[in-house]
Design a protein around this motif. Structure first.
Motif, PDB file in Angstrom:
ATOM      1  N   LEU A  20       1.092  -1.309  -0.232  1.00  0.00           N
ATOM      2  CA  LEU A  20      -0.002   0.142  -0.157  1.00  0.00           C
ATOM      3  C   LEU A  20       1.046   1.182  -0.086  1.00  0.00           C
ATOM      4  O   LEU A  20       2.196   1.146   0.969  1.00  0.00           O
ATOM      5  CB  LEU A  20      -0.999   0.371   0.990  1.00  0.00           C
ATOM      6  CG  LEU A  20      -1.759  -1.458   1.065  1.00  0.00           C
ATOM      7  CD1 LEU A  20      -2.807  -0.868   2.942  1.00  0.00           C
ATOM      8  CD2 LEU A  20      -2.461  -1.665  -0.287  1.00  0.00           C
ATOM      9  N   SER A  21       0.423   2.364  -0.629  1.00  0.00           N
ATOM     10  CA  SER A  21       0.807   3.796  -0.608  1.00  0.00           C
ATOM     11  C   SER A  21       0.602   4.656   0.197  1.00  0.00           C
ATOM     12  O   SER A  21      -0.726   4.764  -0.133  1.00  0.00           O
ATOM     13  CB  SER A  21       1.492   3.777  -2.025  1.00  0.00           C
ATOM     14  OG  SER A  21       2.458   3.120  -2.286  1.00  0.00           O
ATOM     15  N   CYS A  22       1.038   5.429   0.589  1.00  0.00           N
ATOM     16  CA  CYS A  22       0.274   7.159   1.031  1.00  0.00           C
ATOM     17  C   CYS A  22       1.145   8.256   0.300  1.00  0.00           C
ATOM     18  O   CYS A  22       2.037   7.924   1.147  1.00  0.00           O
ATOM     19  CB  CYS A  22       0.465   6.448   2.951  1.00  0.00           C
ATOM     20  SG  CYS A  22      -0.478   8.198   3.742  1.00  0.00           S
ATOM     21  N   ALA A  23       0.314   8.646   0.345  1.00  0.00           N
ATOM     22  CA  ALA A  23       1.176  10.109  -0.381  1.00  0.00           C
ATOM     23  C   ALA A  23       0.139  11.177   0.444  1.00  0.00           C
ATOM     24  O   ALA A  23      -0.806  11.562   0.297  1.00  0.00           O
ATOM     25  CB  ALA A  23       0.542  10.283  -1.950  1.00  0.00           C
ATOM     26  N   ALA A  24       1.169  11.899   0.542  1.00  0.00           N
ATOM     27  CA  ALA A  24       0.697  13.555   1.495  1.00  0.00           C
ATOM     28  C   ALA A  24       0.996  14.650   0.846  1.00  0.00           C
ATOM     29  O   ALA A  24       1.902  14.571  -0.039  1.00  0.00           O
ATOM     30  CB  ALA A  24       1.572  13.803   2.930  1.00  0.00           C
ATOM     31  N   SER A  25      -0.109  15.506   0.237  1.00  0.00           N
ATOM     32  CA  SER A  25      -0.236  16.558   0.307  1.00  0.00           C
ATOM     33  C   SER A  25       0.541  17.531   0.177  1.00  0.00           C
ATOM     34  O   SER A  25       0.948  18.306   0.165  1.00  0.00           O
ATOM     35  CB  SER A  25      -1.780  16.964   0.594  1.00  0.00           C
ATOM     36  OG  SER A  25      -2.212  17.922   1.378  1.00  0.00           O
ATOM     37  N   GLY A  26       0.744  17.214   1.366  1.00  0.00           N
ATOM     38  CA  GLY A  26       2.202  18.469   2.152  1.00  0.00           C
ATOM     39  C   GLY A  26       3.624  17.937   3.280  1.00  0.00           C
ATOM     40  O   GLY A  26       3.739  16.267   3.182  1.00  0.00           O
ATOM     41  N   SER A  27       4.106  18.024   3.636  1.00  0.00           N
ATOM     42  CA  SER A  27       5.035  17.337   4.588  1.00  0.00           C
ATOM     43  C   SER A  27       5.122  16.947   5.566  1.00  0.00           C
ATOM     44  O   SER A  27       3.746  17.489   6.104  1.00  0.00           O
ATOM     45  CB  SER A  27       6.240  18.795   5.152  1.00  0.00           C
ATOM     46  OG  SER A  27       7.263  18.502   5.811  1.00  0.00           O
ATOM     47  N   ILE A  28       5.109  15.462   5.962  1.00  0.00           N
ATOM     48  CA  ILE A  28       5.043  14.612   6.731  1.00  0.00           C
ATOM     49  C   ILE A  28       5.963  15.001   7.773  1.00  0.00           C
ATOM     50  O   ILE A  28       6.224  14.267   9.264  1.00  0.00           O
ATOM     51  CB  ILE A  28       4.583  13.347   6.260  1.00  0.00           C
ATOM     52  CG1 ILE A  28       5.757  12.979   5.809  1.00  0.00           C
ATOM     53  CG2 ILE A  28       4.178  13.464   5.678  1.00  0.00           C
ATOM     54  CD1 ILE A  28       5.638  11.312   5.522  1.00  0.00           C
ATOM     55  N   PHE A  29       7.611  15.851   7.673  1.00  0.00           N
ATOM     56  CA  PHE A  29       8.513  15.214   9.249  1.00  0.00           C
ATOM     57  C   PHE A  29       8.194  16.121   9.888  1.00  0.00           C
ATOM     58  O   PHE A  29       8.180  15.777  11.050  1.00  0.00           O
ATOM     59  CB  PHE A  29       9.135  16.436   8.225  1.00  0.00           C
ATOM     60  CG  PHE A  29      10.423  16.365   9.286  1.00  0.00           C
ATOM     61  CD1 PHE A  29      10.440  18.155   9.970  1.00  0.00           C
ATOM     62  CD2 PHE A  29      11.481  16.344   8.419  1.00  0.00           C
ATOM     63  CE1 PHE A  29      12.144  17.495  10.881  1.00  0.00           C
ATOM     64  CE2 PHE A  29      12.209  15.152   9.873  1.00  0.00           C
ATOM     65  CZ  PHE A  29      13.073  16.341  10.888  1.00  0.00           C
ATOM     66  N   SER A  30       6.940  17.286  10.109  1.00  0.00           N
ATOM     67  CA  SER A  30       6.082  17.804  11.301  1.00  0.00           C
ATOM     68  C   SER A  30       5.123  16.497  12.239  1.00  0.00           C
ATOM     69  O   SER A  30       5.215  16.801  13.002  1.00  0.00           O
ATOM     70  CB  SER A  30       5.955  19.142  11.225  1.00  0.00           C
ATOM     71  OG  SER A  30       4.750  19.184  10.473  1.00  0.00           O
ATOM     72  N   ILE A  31       4.985  15.450  11.729  1.00  0.00           N
ATOM     73  CA  ILE A  31       4.273  14.870  12.064  1.00  0.00           C
ATOM     74  C   ILE A  31       5.585  13.639  12.808  1.00  0.00           C
ATOM     75  O   ILE A  31       6.095  12.997  11.646  1.00  0.00           O
ATOM     76  CB  ILE A  31       3.646  14.221  10.829  1.00  0.00           C
ATOM     77  CG1 ILE A  31       2.746  14.767  10.493  1.00  0.00           C
ATOM     78  CG2 ILE A  31       2.205  13.495  11.699  1.00  0.00           C
ATOM     79  CD1 ILE A  31       1.773  14.416   9.270  1.00  0.00           C
ATOM     80  N   TYR A  32       5.206  13.761  13.519  1.00  0.00           N
ATOM     81  CA  TYR A  32       6.017  12.107  14.619  1.00  0.00           C
ATOM     82  C   TYR A  32       5.999  11.657  14.578  1.00  0.00           C
ATOM     83  O   TYR A  32       6.052  10.372  14.056  1.00  0.00           O
ATOM     84  CB  TYR A  32       6.236  12.235  16.224  1.00  0.00           C
ATOM     85  CG  TYR A  32       6.650  12.213  17.004  1.00  0.00           C
ATOM     86  CD1 TYR A  32       6.757  11.333  17.600  1.00  0.00           C
ATOM     87  CD2 TYR A  32       8.395  12.694  16.829  1.00  0.00           C
ATOM     88  CE1 TYR A  32       7.836  10.614  18.650  1.00  0.00           C
ATOM     89  CE2 TYR A  32       9.466  11.851  17.439  1.00  0.00           C
ATOM     90  CZ  TYR A  32       8.589  10.665  18.687  1.00  0.00           C
ATOM     91  OH  TYR A  32       9.508  10.216  18.745  1.00  0.00           O
ATOM     92  N   ASP A  72       8.914   7.739   4.343  1.00  0.00           N
ATOM     93  CA  ASP A  72      10.519   8.528   3.170  1.00  0.00           C
ATOM     94  C   ASP A  72       9.667  10.111   2.993  1.00  0.00           C
ATOM     95  O   ASP A  72       8.814  10.522   2.840  1.00  0.00           O
ATOM     96  CB  ASP A  72      10.499   8.667   2.214  1.00  0.00           C
ATOM     97  CG  ASP A  72      11.231   8.922   1.326  1.00  0.00           C
ATOM     98  OD1 ASP A  72      11.340  10.079   1.203  1.00  0.00           O
ATOM     99  OD2 ASP A  72      12.177   8.424   0.144  1.00  0.00           O
ATOM    100  N   ASN A  73      10.600  10.748   4.353  1.00  0.00           N
ATOM    101  CA  ASN A  73      10.127  12.339   4.770  1.00  0.00           C
ATOM    102  C   ASN A  73       9.754  13.115   4.156  1.00  0.00           C
ATOM    103  O   ASN A  73       9.315  14.363   3.609  1.00  0.00           O
ATOM    104  CB  ASN A  73      10.753  12.988   5.835  1.00  0.00           C
ATOM    105  CG  ASN A  73      10.503  11.754   7.191  1.00  0.00           C
ATOM    106  OD1 ASN A  73       9.147  11.415   7.566  1.00  0.00           O
ATOM    107  ND2 ASN A  73      11.503  11.839   8.285  1.00  0.00           N
ATOM    108  N   ALA A  74      11.286  12.688   3.202  1.00  0.00           N
ATOM    109  CA  ALA A  74      11.481  13.464   1.896  1.00  0.00           C
ATOM    110  C   ALA A  74      10.676  13.246   0.631  1.00  0.00           C
ATOM    111  O   ALA A  74      10.264  14.555   0.177  1.00  0.00           O
ATOM    112  CB  ALA A  74      13.075  12.691   1.044  1.00  0.00           C
ATOM    113  N   LYS A  75      10.155  12.248   0.980  1.00  0.00           N
ATOM    114  CA  LYS A  75       8.562  11.889  -0.414  1.00  0.00           C
ATOM    115  C   LYS A  75       7.872  12.149   0.176  1.00  0.00           C
ATOM    116  O   LYS A  75       6.511  12.308  -0.399  1.00  0.00           O
ATOM    117  CB  LYS A  75       9.605  10.992  -1.387  1.00  0.00           C
ATOM    118  CG  LYS A  75      10.762  11.109  -2.491  1.00  0.00           C
ATOM    119  CD  LYS A  75      10.803   9.652  -2.468  1.00  0.00           C
ATOM    120  CE  LYS A  75      11.886   9.764  -3.708  1.00  0.00           C
ATOM    121  NZ  LYS A  75      12.465   7.717  -4.094  1.00  0.00           N
TER     122      LYS A  75
END
Length: 115
Positions: A20-32, A72-75
């Motif tokens: 399964l893939s999950c693509a976020a519309s914004g940055s997930i880096f801030s989501i712990y 993948d916090n970058a992607k």
């Protein structure tokens, strides 16, 4: 506000695999902590896998040893590799932040395990 789009579900035989893939519309880096949830018909949504920003993963007992979560916090993606699938894994799968008030839920992706 971050939105999530899940994909990769489908019909698979018992013992099979899906990714399964999950693509976020914004940055997930801030989501712990990011997680994968699932909801079977007539049941409550349950958290099955979660991963911290640093990459530490935790799993529900029902999927431990069979599912692998990564991020993948970058992607801004959160894949879920599911192996040795069982009929009881049949559900709609969603990704979201693991928070007391999650972000809006996406459409999810349906996984059906059946022979």
């Amino acid at each position: 506000q971050v939105q999530f789009v899940e994909s990769g579900g489908g019909l698979v035989q018992p013992g099979g695999s899906l990714r399964l893939s999950c693509a976020a519309s914004g940055s997930i880096f801030s989501i712990y902590t990011m997680g994968w949830y699932r909801q079977a018909p007539g049941k409550q949504r349950e958290l099955v896998a979660q991963i911290t920003r640093g990459g530490t993963a935790y799993y529900a007992d029902s999927v431990k040893g069979r599912f692998t979560i990564s991020r993948d916090n970058a992607k801004n993606t959160v894949p879920l590799q599911m192996n040795s699938l069982k009929p009881e894994d049949t559900a709609a799968y969603y990704c979201n932040a693991v928070l007391s008030k999650p972000y809006p839920w996406g459409q999810g992706t349906q996984v059906t395990v059946s022979s």
